[in-house]
Design an enzyme around this catalytic site. Sequence first.
Site, PDB file in Angstrom:
ATOM      1  CB  CYS A   3      -0.729  -0.023   1.076  1.00 38.76           C
ATOM      2  SG  CYS A   3      -2.289   1.564   1.682  1.00 38.76           S
ATOM      3  CD  GLU A  35      -7.168   0.932  -3.570  1.00 45.12           C
ATOM      4  OE1 GLU A  35      -6.803   1.963  -3.234  1.00 45.12           O
ATOM      5  OE2 GLU A  35      -5.682   0.448  -3.518  1.00 45.12           O
ATOM      6  CG  HIS A  37      -7.161   2.609   1.397  1.00 46.70           C
ATOM      7  ND1 HIS A  37      -6.711   2.800   1.997  1.00 46.70           N
ATOM      8  CD2 HIS A  37      -6.632   1.826   0.574  1.00 46.70           C
ATOM      9  CE1 HIS A  37      -5.064   2.780   2.181  1.00 46.70           C
ATOM     10  NE2 HIS A  37      -5.374   1.573   1.387  1.00 46.70           N
TER      11      HIS A  37
HETATM   12 ZN   LIG Z   1      -4.270   0.796   0.376  1.00 42.26          ZN
END
Ligand SMILES: [Zn+2]
Length: 166
Positions: free
Chosen positions: A96, A139, A142
């Site tokens: 990441c 993703e 997040h």
């Molecule tokens: Zn990430």
Amino acid sequence: MAILDILKYPDPRLKEVAAEVSCFDDGLREFIRDLEETMRAGPGGVGIAAPQVGCMQRIVIVDVSSKPKIKQHGRLVLINPEIMQWDGMARGREGCMSVPDYTGNVIRAKNIKLRAQDEEGETHDYEMEGFEARAVQHEIDHLDGLLFLDRLVSRRNDLFERKVYK
Ligand SMILES: [Zn+2]
């Protein structure tokens, strides 16, 4: 266009839950161009989520087309993405841009059915598998304030310092 600053762990903003996008205007599309440029400037950048640059909106870009011989959809802008169905489980190594010094083994669904809007506000359904499905799940995490660090079964066994190859 601009390359945006990436928030790094343990920045508390990475734990915030992002808001739904409701306005699909030129400002949104300009932000998406900057977000994509930021993703492509990063090492191994196959995905990015808006909260990683401090924008708390449900926007993700994924493009795994650099990986040969896998099923994938190419460049995807996913706005307000929602996983409708999960199937199977697999363990795989993730990295990441917000956690630059480590990689980790994370268990994710092998196959997903996804619904998301594009930058014009049109809704699309996708079926994804393998590496692309993993990238999208990473993703979307997040957007809900989760990092791969939060999904390690064991920090001792599943977290690895990133090696620098010379
Ligand atoms: Zn990430």
